[in-house]
Design an enzyme around this catalytic site. Structure first.
Site, PDB file in Angstrom:
ATOM      1  N   GLY A 696       0.822  -1.197   0.000  1.00 41.98           N
ATOM      2  CA  GLY A 696       0.000   0.000   0.000  1.00 41.98           C
ATOM      3  C   GLY A 696       0.861   1.253   0.000  1.00 41.98           C
ATOM      4  O   GLY A 696       2.051   1.224   0.356  1.00 41.98           O
ATOM      5  N   CYS A 697       0.257   2.382  -0.372  1.00 41.67           N
ATOM      6  CA  CYS A 697       1.019   3.632  -0.508  1.00 41.67           C
ATOM      7  C   CYS A 697       1.517   4.127   0.847  1.00 41.67           C
ATOM      8  O   CYS A 697       2.701   4.449   1.015  1.00 41.67           O
ATOM      9  CB  CYS A 697       0.182   4.680  -1.217  1.00 41.67           C
ATOM     10  N   TYR A 698       0.618   4.221   1.832  1.00 40.19           N
ATOM     11  CA  TYR A 698       1.040   4.639   3.169  1.00 40.19           C
ATOM     12  C   TYR A 698       2.063   3.655   3.740  1.00 40.19           C
ATOM     13  O   TYR A 698       3.042   4.048   4.386  1.00 40.19           O
ATOM     14  CB  TYR A 698      -0.160   4.691   4.109  1.00 40.19           C
ATOM     15  N   ALA A 699       1.810   2.359   3.517  1.00 36.17           N
ATOM     16  CA  ALA A 699       2.703   1.341   4.069  1.00 36.17           C
ATOM     17  C   ALA A 699       4.084   1.423   3.445  1.00 36.17           C
ATOM     18  O   ALA A 699       5.102   1.207   4.124  1.00 36.17           O
ATOM     19  CB  ALA A 699       2.100  -0.044   3.847  1.00 36.17           C
TER      20      ALA A 699
END
Length: 915
Positions: A696-699
């Site tokens: 994921g992007c945040y991850a």
């Protein structure tokens, strides 16, 4: 994308510049009709008022228009906006909202109406409250009574109705104002009525006059008018009026472009097939439709009321039956989403030009046919060629509407040709706006189950043709389209014959020289073997070359291309030296050309999981890798079909699968590899990998900011991540989290605990440090993180402020050196001294870590000494690129044996200055 259908049921939505929609209760309206007024009885006090439309913030409007490009092409969206803005504000649309929509889907309704208002449109809303009224009556011990489908409204019922209508009206107004949209509650003063039949229905009204100035004053003030359907007599008695009837009477006065009935079923459905009716052209279909055995009761009454309404309005007006969540697709795309009902024009066909009005046909050709307008061919010579065709034993048929706004000419039989050719298709702009061309096309389909035609590449309407074709080929100056033909050799023969006779606006026939690229078929699975054989003989090799000579090009299947990430993937693959698109699948964009892809003419398809599995059975002959750009929880059926189809194949022949959702990021079976190359490259390269879960992007940003310090972290305290994303991260479905107006001067925190990326960060970092955690006897091998996401009023990018608890005190330079040691050899991770800003790498393929800071050291031995042993790091990245599409391409490159950064633009890293 053409498929034959009955007169009534449309399986393919035609182009239509008359589409609007919403979500509430036309099926409720169909099921519970109101009183029927005398057709075309003009209400009193009809007058015209011209005034200017309030102008919304230009930058805000531009942003929302860009959001609309994700549901349709730029040309479609701009064409509709011009069309809707060409009339007075109050003539845009009357929208009837059923009570069920307000009670069950208020947020979606308010968001959809707000979206329209942000681009300067002022829909006029008339709502009902039937379900709410029934509930309130039941609580009061009053049994609802109906006669002829009309609610009998006695004194106690009317008293409760007035309260319920006022409450529901206020709910909608408040929901709009909470989203920053000015709205005006109008619960009286618009509809003047007499008793419909006092003895039979009691206090039920028949509208005799509409006070439009009440509505217009609201629009002039920049407010959306929100009306109830209650009316008053001339002496002030309140009367109940069915909301459908009220909306129709208002439309008769305002003559809007659109009348919209919102319902939860997203359209009107065929009573026998169960399929949604896509479009109804009343002039052509009404009589036969009303004879259908399933058209009865409320459905028949609803259709009769709509016909009576449209018969009184200009032909440019139309009725749409749609759900609130699909309002924008109905309004701003050719394909639409619900059921569109319009008058249309009566059509005719003739097989002899002597039986048509040649003067009117000549005028249409001279005004609209590009070959005639450019001087490449005169109308006289064209008419003569049709006569010569007949004399030579060929045939032709002319299709047109009675006013000659649109015409098509199909020829067949030249030189023994068996496949009919669409020789001409011309129309005025008005014919497109009122769907006459689409109705004409249906008539052609009925008569010709197979057809081939060629369109110049310079045409502004290529998307219209792609939507209606089963396949296409680039042929010199033109693009050849066809439908209904299974034998590809027959297609080639027909194309060769049509290129010898078709004249393009340039004055020459389309040449057959050069590469001819085969477009993705709507039925790729059924034609797979035939397509492969034909392509080997017809299409030249366009694989990229390298210093070592010819190199194969890897073919990618993209499932889920509608969203922002899908578009970024298409852009990267379009510029990649070794990747090309084989299939681009999207349910909502099915049949539309793939925008931004220039390596070949390619249109979207709608591949089912079974079709993907069938394609995969051939191994990596057709598709080398599949990218699943789907929402969470949707990928499993595709993965299961791929697993089943390729289980018996050697691993080297199995296609790669890169999943962009969270569905397989927590895999513990070893089947899936976590695709964050900078941290897990060895897992991606030590063995052949065929299943990759894209982070994921945040991850991604959080792990990049934590990984260099994990071995220095205090395991007794939790790191925290404060994340802020642009609203592209909220997807394309309208909501407060992607509404620029709601976000203006605002920051929205959400998922304050237990966000899925919070779990993903800890789960993935735990794999990295499991051995160290066990050695320290911390009682757990899990890395845990505190994470809170926010949405900001910028479009693209992420900023993460990360607090890392440390086991021992460190200086900022030492923290920076840890990052430099980890990422000096990573082209897509830049380390900087300063605090990175979102705007500096929005649109870039790399992430930036910087701003390394530690608190001033307190006295050792104090309680605060432990609490302040921490480092603060800031990471920025583009959520659509390094947070999604760029990372997916990194993973594809590694899995396919290419250079990891092939096709990814690289930028020089900044110089560091800390000692």
């Amino acid at each position: 994308m053409l498929s034959l259908r009955s007169r009534i049921v449309a399986n393919v939505r035609p182009s239509r510049l008359s589409g609007l929609a919403g979500r509430p209760s036309v099926m409720a309206a169909v099921a519970a009709p109101g009183a029927v007024r005398d057709a075309c009885t003009p209400p009193a006090r009809v007058y015209s008022s011209q005034y200017s439309r309030p102008i919304s913030n230009p930058s805000e409007k531009d942003t929302i228009v860009k959001l609309l490009y994700n549901i349709g092409s730029r040309k479609e969206v701009e064409q509709y906006l011009r069309h809707f803005s060409s009339v007075e504000s109050q003539k845009f649309a009357v929208i009837k909202v059923g009570g069920a929509v307000i009670s069950d889907d208020l947020a979606t309704l308010a968001s959809s109406l707000t979206f329209l208002n942000r681009v300067g449109l002022y829909p006029i809303v008339v709502h009902g409250a039937g379900p709410q009224l029934n509930t309130r009556l039941e609580s009061a011990g009053i049994i609802p009574r109906y006669e002829d489908g009309i609610r009998i409204t006695d004194g106690p019922t009317l008293a409760i109705a007035r309260e319920v209508f006022a409450e529901e009206n206020q709910k909608l107004v408040e929901a709009l104002e909470n989203m920053g949209t000015r709205a005006r509650p109008i619960t009286s003063g618009v509809f003047v009525a007499d008793y419909l039949d006092k003895q039979k229905y009691d206090r039920v009204g028949k509208i005799i006059r509409v006070n439009r100035d009440v509505v217009e004053s609201s629009v002039r003030a920049g407010c959306l008018p929100i009306l109830t359907s209650l009316a008053e007599t001339s002496d002030g008695q309140i009367l109940n009026v069915n909301a459908d009837i009220a909306a129709g009477e208002l439309a008769r006065v305002l003559e809007p472009l659109k009348i919209v009935y919102l319902n939860e079923k997203n359209g009107l459905y065929h009573g026998e097939t169960g399929k949604r009716i896509d479009a109804i052209h009343l002039d052509e279909e009404y009589e036969s439709l009303m004879k259908e055995p399933w058209v009865r009761y409320g459905t028949k009454l609803k259709l009769r009321e709509i016909k009576e309404l449209l018969d009184c309005l200009p032909r440019s007006s139309s009725v749409a039956i749609i759900s609130a969540e699909h309002l924008h697709k109905e309004l701003f795309t050719h394909s639409g989403a619900g059921t569109l009902i319009m008058r249309g024009n009566r059509l005719f066909s003739q097989d002899d030009i002597k039986n048509v009005d040649r003067d009117r046909l000549r005028a249409l050709l001279q005004a609209e046919d590009e070959a005639v307008k450019s001087g490449a061919q005169s109308t006289a010579s064209y008419f003569h060629s049709l006569d010569q065709l007949r004399k030579a034993g060929g045939k032709y048929r002319i299709f047109a509407d009675e006013p000659y706004q649109a015409a098509a000419i199909v020829t067949e039989g030249v030189g023994g040709r068996q496949v009919p050719i669409l020789d001409r298709l011309v129309s005025t702009k008005s014919a497109h706006l009122n769907n006459i061309v689409d109705n004409l096309w249906k008539q052609i389909q009925k008569e010709y189950p197979r057809l081939v035609w060629i369109v110049p590449k310079s045409s502004n309407n290529l998307s219209w043709h792609f939507e209606r074709a089963d396949g296409s080929l680039s042929v010199g100056d033109g693009i050849a389209f066809w439908y209904g033909i299974e034998n590809l050799g027959e297609i080639d023969s027909a194309i060769r014959s049509v290129t010898r006779s078709t004249v393009l606006p340039s004055g020459r026939a389309p040449t057959s020289a050069g590469t001819r690229r085969y477009s993705t078929l709507v039925r790729p699975v059924q034609q797979q073997q035939q397509q492969q054989q034909w392509l080997r003989g017809m299409v030249t090799d366009t694989s990229p070359t390298t210093a070592g000579g010819q190199q194969r090009s890897y073919r990618i299947g993209l499932i889920g291309a509608r969203g922002y990430t899908g578009k970024e993937l298409i852009n990267i693959i379009n510029n990649h030296p070794s990747l090309e698109l084989a299939y681009v699948s999207s349910r909502e964009l099915n049949g539309k050309p793939v925008s931004g892809y220039t390596k070949a003419y390619l249109d979207h398809v709608n591949l089912s999981p079974a079709e993907v599995g069938t394609l995969a059975k051939s191994g990596r002959q057709d598709v080398d890798a599949w990218v699943l750009a789907l929402p969470n929880g949707v990928a499993a059926p595709f993965v299961e079909e791929l697993d089943h189809a390729t289980a018996s194949l050697p691993i080297k022949d199995q296609p790669v699968v890169v999943d962009l959702s969270a569905d397989y990021r927590f895999d513990t079976t070893g089947t899936w590899t976590y695709g964050l190359p900078e941290l897990f490259r060895s897992s991606l390269t030590s063995k052949p990998v065929r299943r990759i879960s894209n982070p994921g992007c945040y991850a991604t940003g959080s792990q990049l900011g934590l990984a260099p310090l994990v071995h220095l972290m205090d395991p007794t305290r939790l790191p925290s991540v404060f994340g802020v994303s642009g609203y592209s991260g909220a997807g394309t479905k309208p909501s407060p989290k992607n509404d620029p107006a709601f976000l203006a001067d605002n920051l929205i925190p959400y998922a304050l605990t237990n966000h899925i990326h919070e779990s993903e960060i800890g789960f993935s970092l735990t794999r990295m440090v499991a051995e160290r955690m066990q050695q320290q006897n911390c009682g757990s091998t899990n890395v845990r993180v505190q994470f809170t996401p926010h949405v900001a009023p910028f479009f693209q990018g992420i900023s993460l402020t990360i607090h890392v608890p440390l086991e021992k005190s460190m200086t900022a330079a030492q923290v920076r050196d840890e990052f430099r040691a980890w990422y000096d050899d990573e082209p897509l991770i830049h380390v900087t001294d300063s605090i990175p800003l979102v705007r500096d790498n929005s649109g870039k393929h790399y992430a930036v870590a910087g701003g390394f800071t530690v608190p001033k050291a307190p006295l050792e031995g104090t309680e605060s000494a432990v609490a302040d042993r921490r480092a603060v790091v800031v990471v920025t990245l583009d959520n659509l690129l390094k947070g999604a599409a760029t990372q997916a391409v990194q993973n594809l490159n590694l899995a396919l044996g290419l250079d990891e950064f092939s096709g990814i633009p690289l930028q020089d890293k900044p110089q560091l200055s800390l000692p």
